[in-house]
Write a protein that holds these residues in place. Structure first.
Motif, PDB file in Angstrom:
ATOM      1  N   ASN A 222     -18.240 -36.159 -14.604  1.00  0.00           N
ATOM      2  CA  ASN A 222     -19.365 -35.813 -15.475  1.00  0.00           C
ATOM      3  C   ASN A 222     -20.376 -34.936 -14.737  1.00  0.00           C
ATOM      4  OD1 ASN A 222     -18.327 -37.145 -17.648  1.00  0.00           O
ATOM      5  ND2 ASN A 222     -19.618 -38.964 -17.434  1.00  0.00           N
ATOM      6  N   THR A 223     -21.130 -34.191 -15.506  1.00  0.00           N
ATOM      7  CA  THR A 223     -22.118 -33.256 -14.973  1.00  0.00           C
ATOM      8  C   THR A 223     -23.496 -33.644 -15.494  1.00  0.00           C
ATOM      9  OG1 THR A 223     -20.471 -31.500 -15.101  1.00  0.00           O
ATOM     10  CG2 THR A 223     -22.758 -30.794 -14.922  1.00  0.00           C
ATOM     11  N   ALA A 224     -24.503 -33.610 -14.627  1.00  0.00           N
ATOM     12  CA  ALA A 224     -25.867 -33.875 -15.096  1.00  0.00           C
ATOM     13  C   ALA A 224     -26.403 -32.654 -15.833  1.00  0.00           C
ATOM     14  CB  ALA A 224     -26.759 -34.213 -13.910  1.00  0.00           C
ATOM     15  N   VAL A 225     -26.945 -32.884 -17.017  1.00  0.00           N
ATOM     16  CA  VAL A 225     -27.622 -31.831 -17.778  1.00  0.00           C
ATOM     17  C   VAL A 225     -28.997 -32.393 -18.182  1.00  0.00           C
ATOM     18  CG1 VAL A 225     -25.472 -30.815 -18.634  1.00  0.00           C
ATOM     19  CG2 VAL A 225     -26.642 -32.569 -19.990  1.00  0.00           C
TER      20      VAL A 225
ATOM     21  N   SER B  85     -32.636 -15.772 -23.712  1.00  0.00           N
ATOM     22  CA  SER B  85     -33.013 -15.840 -22.298  1.00  0.00           C
ATOM     23  C   SER B  85     -32.059 -16.713 -21.491  1.00  0.00           C
ATOM     24  CB  SER B  85     -34.436 -16.392 -22.169  1.00  0.00           C
ATOM     25  OG  SER B  85     -35.334 -15.627 -22.930  1.00  0.00           O
ATOM     26  N   ARG B  86     -31.021 -17.266 -22.149  1.00  0.00           N
ATOM     27  CA  ARG B  86     -30.046 -18.122 -21.450  1.00  0.00           C
ATOM     28  C   ARG B  86     -30.715 -19.327 -20.787  1.00  0.00           C
ATOM     29  NH1 ARG B  86     -24.730 -17.218 -22.788  1.00  0.00           N
ATOM     30  NH2 ARG B  86     -24.472 -15.032 -23.338  1.00  0.00           N
TER      31      ARG B  86
ATOM     32  N   THR C 207     -29.720 -28.034 -21.571  1.00  0.00           N
ATOM     33  CA  THR C 207     -29.698 -27.034 -20.510  1.00  0.00           C
ATOM     34  C   THR C 207     -29.189 -27.631 -19.197  1.00  0.00           C
ATOM     35  OG1 THR C 207     -30.935 -25.188 -19.547  1.00  0.00           O
ATOM     36  CG2 THR C 207     -32.082 -27.309 -19.652  1.00  0.00           C
ATOM     37  N   SER C 208     -29.044 -26.773 -18.197  1.00  0.00           N
ATOM     38  CA  SER C 208     -28.576 -27.226 -16.878  1.00  0.00           C
ATOM     39  C   SER C 208     -29.769 -27.689 -16.044  1.00  0.00           C
ATOM     40  CB  SER C 208     -27.864 -26.074 -16.176  1.00  0.00           C
ATOM     41  OG  SER C 208     -28.738 -24.962 -16.085  1.00  0.00           O
TER      42      SER C 208
ATOM     43  N   ALA D  25     -22.174 -22.683 -17.472  1.00  0.00           N
ATOM     44  CA  ALA D  25     -21.764 -21.272 -17.631  1.00  0.00           C
ATOM     45  C   ALA D  25     -22.696 -20.522 -18.579  1.00  0.00           C
ATOM     46  CB  ALA D  25     -20.325 -21.207 -18.140  1.00  0.00           C
ATOM     47  N   GLU D  26     -23.094 -21.172 -19.654  1.00  0.00           N
ATOM     48  CA  GLU D  26     -23.898 -20.498 -20.691  1.00  0.00           C
ATOM     49  C   GLU D  26     -25.349 -20.289 -20.272  1.00  0.00           C
ATOM     50  OE1 GLU D  26     -22.936 -19.123 -23.577  1.00  0.00           O
ATOM     51  OE2 GLU D  26     -20.903 -19.539 -22.866  1.00  0.00           O
ATOM     52  N   THR D  27     -25.797 -21.039 -19.273  1.00  0.00           N
ATOM     53  CA  THR D  27     -27.198 -20.911 -18.859  1.00  0.00           C
ATOM     54  C   THR D  27     -27.338 -20.116 -17.566  1.00  0.00           C
ATOM     55  OG1 THR D  27     -27.004 -23.076 -17.825  1.00  0.00           O
ATOM     56  CG2 THR D  27     -27.996 -23.014 -20.010  1.00  0.00           C
TER      57      THR D  27
END
Lengths: 110, 110, 110
Positions: free
Chosen positions: C2-5, C28-29, C62-63, C102-104
């Protein structure tokens, strides 16, 4: 600097019950803001059967120091026997965090 | 004492897909309660374009011990290739926390 | 794995204001996905009176590395003087987490 606040999520049987609880909580300064997220459909097991209920989801925003008292207040004033009461900590932006803390301060004179 | 539980958030393409997933999850005792938060509008980039989708947002409430299994189940049973699956820990009030744990216990006989 | 967002919650006065902010953030990503959760009813004290407002609740995903910048962007581009800006960390499933990251990513050429 961001401020830690606490979000509480509960479900009420209808908009009237949500209004009543929201007003009581705000009058007691136990939350700075109460948001009715609108109608939701809950599915769960109850006494061995799969049940569906149309409910109102409500989100409370309060300060760290008032969060335990808010939880006890919801437990005592909720129309359900075993209400959903879920809470987690969030970061508030500086201005919003200051507002939450100011709005949830216990009044000097009731 | 409060109990740690896990909230999972995902989006489904429509109410029928949300119903199907909710029922499967509840029949497998992988969540105590599944809440359809209603219609939402998602905006995101996809293959270089700004897309908009009308979707159904769904919130699952489960125990700590069942959370990894619930995530794998959603990944395997979700109609999207890359579904939104987000989870975070929350405090449940004592009575609700006990109910979540009891309802997500694996049955002795399937 | 898992990834922290990071999830950000804010309220906007209406769907048009929510659209404008969502588009700016995505262009603005600063978020991978923006979800309009629909109409909500907020109750709060304002200048000593109990107020009620019909608003639109919006959730940004978002990241970690872009979250501070997203908060500043919302603070600067929000129509309210003291907007609700709440954020908390969540676990994203591996595929969704990779997509958010990737998207941010900031584009090499604007």
């Amino acid at each position: 600097m961001n401020t830690a606040v606490v979000l509480f999520l509960t479900t009420l049987p209808d908009a009237d019950a949500a209004d009543v609880l929201a007003r009581k909580v705000l009058e007691s300064r136990l939350a700075a803001c109460v948001t009715q997220l609108g109608a939701v459909r809950s599915r769960y097991h109850w006494q061995g059967k799969l049940e569906t209920a149309e409910e109102i989801q409500v989100l409370f925003k309060t300060s760290l120091v008032r969060s335990a008292e808010l939880q006890r207040f919801i437990e005592s004033n909720h129309p359900y026997e075993t209400p959903e009461i879920l809470s987690w900590q969030a970061d508030a932006s500086p201005a919003y965090g200051q507002w939450v803390i100011a709005e949830t301060q216990r009044p000097l004179h009731a």
